[in-house]
Motif scaffolding. Structure first.
Motif, PDB file in Angstrom:
ATOM      1  N   GLU A  91       0.832  -1.210   0.000  1.00 15.58           N
ATOM      2  CA  GLU A  91       0.000   0.000   0.000  1.00 15.58           C
ATOM      3  C   GLU A  91       0.862   1.254   0.000  1.00 15.58           C
ATOM      4  O   GLU A  91       0.511   2.258  -0.631  1.00 15.58           O
ATOM      5  CB  GLU A  91      -0.941  -0.024   1.198  1.00 15.58           C
ATOM      6  N   SER A  92       1.983   1.196   0.696  1.00 15.00           N
ATOM      7  CA  SER A  92       2.896   2.334   0.714  1.00 15.00           C
ATOM      8  C   SER A  92       3.488   2.583  -0.672  1.00 15.00           C
ATOM      9  O   SER A  92       3.600   3.731  -1.117  1.00 15.00           O
ATOM     10  CB  SER A  92       4.020   2.097   1.728  1.00 15.00           C
ATOM     11  N   VAL A  93       3.872   1.517  -1.362  1.00 17.89           N
ATOM     12  CA  VAL A  93       4.427   1.660  -2.707  1.00 17.89           C
ATOM     13  C   VAL A  93       3.377   2.245  -3.652  1.00 17.89           C
ATOM     14  O   VAL A  93       3.655   3.168  -4.430  1.00 17.89           O
ATOM     15  CB  VAL A  93       4.937   0.300  -3.241  1.00 17.89           C
ATOM     16  N   ALA A  94       2.148   1.732  -3.591  1.00 18.18           N
ATOM     17  CA  ALA A  94       1.091   2.234  -4.468  1.00 18.18           C
ATOM     18  C   ALA A  94       0.771   3.690  -4.183  1.00 18.18           C
ATOM     19  O   ALA A  94       0.553   4.486  -5.110  1.00 18.18           O
ATOM     20  CB  ALA A  94      -0.160   1.376  -4.312  1.00 18.18           C
ATOM     21  N   ALA A  95       0.744   4.059  -2.897  1.00 17.04           N
ATOM     22  CA  ALA A  95       0.452   5.446  -2.534  1.00 17.04           C
ATOM     23  C   ALA A  95       1.514   6.384  -3.089  1.00 17.04           C
ATOM     24  O   ALA A  95       1.204   7.473  -3.599  1.00 17.04           O
ATOM     25  CB  ALA A  95       0.365   5.572  -1.014  1.00 17.04           C
ATOM     26  N   ARG A  96       2.766   5.959  -2.999  1.00 17.47           N
ATOM     27  CA  ARG A  96       3.861   6.788  -3.525  1.00 17.47           C
ATOM     28  C   ARG A  96       3.742   6.954  -5.036  1.00 17.47           C
ATOM     29  O   ARG A  96       3.924   8.058  -5.567  1.00 17.47           O
ATOM     30  CB  ARG A  96       5.201   6.147  -3.149  1.00 17.47           C
ATOM     31  N   LEU A  97       3.412   5.882  -5.730  1.00 15.85           N
ATOM     32  CA  LEU A  97       3.266   5.949  -7.185  1.00 15.85           C
ATOM     33  C   LEU A  97       2.082   6.838  -7.581  1.00 15.85           C
ATOM     34  O   LEU A  97       2.172   7.629  -8.518  1.00 15.85           O
ATOM     35  CB  LEU A  97       3.078   4.547  -7.755  1.00 15.85           C
ATOM     36  N   ASN A  98       0.975   6.699  -6.865  1.00 12.83           N
ATOM     37  CA  ASN A  98      -0.210   7.485  -7.201  1.00 12.83           C
ATOM     38  C   ASN A  98      -0.041   8.962  -6.869  1.00 12.83           C
ATOM     39  O   ASN A  98      -0.663   9.811  -7.509  1.00 12.83           O
ATOM     40  CB  ASN A  98      -1.429   6.919  -6.472  1.00 12.83           C
ATOM     41  N   GLU A  99       0.791   9.244  -5.896  1.00 18.45           N
ATOM     42  CA  GLU A  99       1.068  10.643  -5.584  1.00 18.45           C
ATOM     43  C   GLU A  99       1.833  11.297  -6.734  1.00 18.45           C
ATOM     44  O   GLU A  99       1.571  12.445  -7.108  1.00 18.45           O
ATOM     45  CB  GLU A  99       1.872  10.761  -4.288  1.00 18.45           C
ATOM     46  N   ALA A 100       2.785  10.545  -7.287  1.00 15.10           N
ATOM     47  CA  ALA A 100       3.584  11.083  -8.394  1.00 15.10           C
ATOM     48  C   ALA A 100       2.840  11.021  -9.721  1.00 15.10           C
ATOM     49  O   ALA A 100       2.919  11.935 -10.542  1.00 15.10           O
ATOM     50  CB  ALA A 100       4.900  10.314  -8.494  1.00 15.10           C
ATOM     51  N   THR A 101       2.091   9.923  -9.927  1.00 10.76           N
ATOM     52  CA  THR A 101       1.339   9.733 -11.173  1.00 10.76           C
ATOM     53  C   THR A 101      -0.058   9.254 -10.796  1.00 10.76           C
ATOM     54  O   THR A 101      -0.290   8.043 -10.648  1.00 10.76           O
ATOM     55  CB  THR A 101       2.029   8.692 -12.082  1.00 10.76           C
ATOM     56  N   PRO A 102      -0.994  10.160 -10.613  1.00  5.10           N
ATOM     57  CA  PRO A 102      -2.332   9.802 -10.134  1.00  5.10           C
ATOM     58  C   PRO A 102      -2.995   8.723 -10.997  1.00  5.10           C
ATOM     59  O   PRO A 102      -2.926   8.747 -12.224  1.00  5.10           O
ATOM     60  CB  PRO A 102      -3.103  11.124 -10.213  1.00  5.10           C
ATOM     61  N   GLY A 103      -3.588   7.743 -10.301  1.00  6.78           N
ATOM     62  CA  GLY A 103      -4.313   6.683 -10.992  1.00  6.78           C
ATOM     63  C   GLY A 103      -3.460   5.639 -11.653  1.00  6.78           C
ATOM     64  O   GLY A 103      -3.945   4.879 -12.500  1.00  6.78           O
ATOM     65  N   SER A 104      -2.202   5.535 -11.241  1.00  5.05           N
ATOM     66  CA  SER A 104      -1.292   4.607 -11.919  1.00  5.05           C
ATOM     67  C   SER A 104      -1.182   3.249 -11.247  1.00  5.05           C
ATOM     68  O   SER A 104      -0.694   2.298 -11.858  1.00  5.05           O
ATOM     69  CB  SER A 104       0.111   5.210 -12.011  1.00  5.05           C
ATOM     70  N   ALA A 105      -1.620   3.136  -9.984  1.00  2.99           N
ATOM     71  CA  ALA A 105      -1.345   1.908  -9.239  1.00  2.99           C
ATOM     72  C   ALA A 105      -2.501   1.516  -8.330  1.00  2.99           C
ATOM     73  O   ALA A 105      -3.186   2.370  -7.760  1.00  2.99           O
ATOM     74  CB  ALA A 105      -0.071   2.074  -8.415  1.00  2.99           C
TER      75      ALA A 105
END
Length: 269
Positions: free
Chosen positions: A43-57
């Motif tokens: 969940e931490s990895v997905a949150a980081r990815l979505n913060e940088a690229t919304p809707g990506s993970a």
């Protein structure tokens, strides 16, 4: 394969190579469903990815050696992004050491390191054949081409992972299904020591054998190598070039290689 615009599933994505693959995939324009046994990590990895690229993970916690959990990942990908284009069977376990490994150790290694790959392929490959395109990336290990000193469960199950990836490529490679098999040596992740303190001499020798045989790479270095190999649809991905040399020596004279491995093992004592 160009991963831009593709939909990928990455198992073992709560850290290490899996998290680095997720970073590289999203940076390259892919959308990802991430899975890991530990919810907080993935969940931490997905949150980081979505913060940088919304809707990506999308993150899903679960045991990816189970068919119902793999079905859940595929359904989440289809609902969120579309059909799965690439499946990274990256989750893995180290297992027990020496002949002291229990029946449970052997079963766990087989289920996670081999059968998780088989079950994912069962669910995905028929659809890929029908579509004429799909990509299966198996994270095995140099131990699957050679043999790791110390852990029989890890070495044997990773040999199985390599063999299954080879079989997939032979059987479906002319039907649009690309297959790659990642076989690194030392990577700076928890897997190098099993994610826990080294508690006995056999574990110490096993870890030293890996780190002494070649350089220890960072996970993001390995992920970059994987994506470059996927562009050319190369089967065997060897982040450590030494592995190709060792593999050649093994196939050229197995008795000499085994004797050399025994000498090397003794030198680690």
């Amino acid at each position: 394969m160009d991963i831009n615009g593709k939909v990928a599933v990455v198992t073992g994505a709560g850290g290490g190579i899996g998290a680095a693959l997720a970073d590289a995939l999203v940076a390259g324009g892919a959308r990802v469903v991430l899975a890991d046994l530990k919810a907080d990590g993935v969940e931490s990895v997905a949150a980081r990815l979505n913060e940088a690229t919304p809707g990506s993970a999308v993150a899903i916690a679960g045991d990816v050696s189970r068919t119902d959990q793999i079905e859940k990942l595929i359904a989440a990908a289809e609902e969120s992004f579309g059909p799965v284009d690439v499946y990274f069977a990256n989750a893995g376990v180290g297992g027990g050491v020496d002949l002291e490994a229990s029946e449970e150790d052997w079963d766990l290694a087989h289920q996670v390191n081999v059968m998780a790959h088989v079950r994912a392929a069962r669910l995905l490959v028929p659809g890929w054949v029908e579509r004429g395109q799909g990509y299966f990336v198996s994270t095995a290990s140099a131990a699957g081409l050679l043999t790791q000193i110390g852990s029989a469960t890890y070495s044997v199950s990773k040999h199985g992972a390599v063999a299954f990836a080879e079989w997939l490529s032979i059987t479906y490679g002319d039907q649009g299904v690309a297959v790659s098999c990642l076989c690194p040596m030392g990577v700076n992740t928890d897997m190098l020591t099993g994610g826990a303190p080294i508690t006995n001499e056999t574990q110490r020798r096993a870890a030293q054998a890996v780190t002494d045989a070649g350089g220890v790479l960072e996970a993001d270095e390995v992920a970059a190598i994987v994506l470059r190999a996927m562009e050319a649809e190369e089967f065997l991905i060897l982040p450590h070039p030494e592995v190709k040399v060792f593999q050649s020596r093994k196939s050229g004279d197995i008795d000499r290689w085994l004797a050399g491995m025994r000498r090397y093992q003794a030198s680690l004592a």
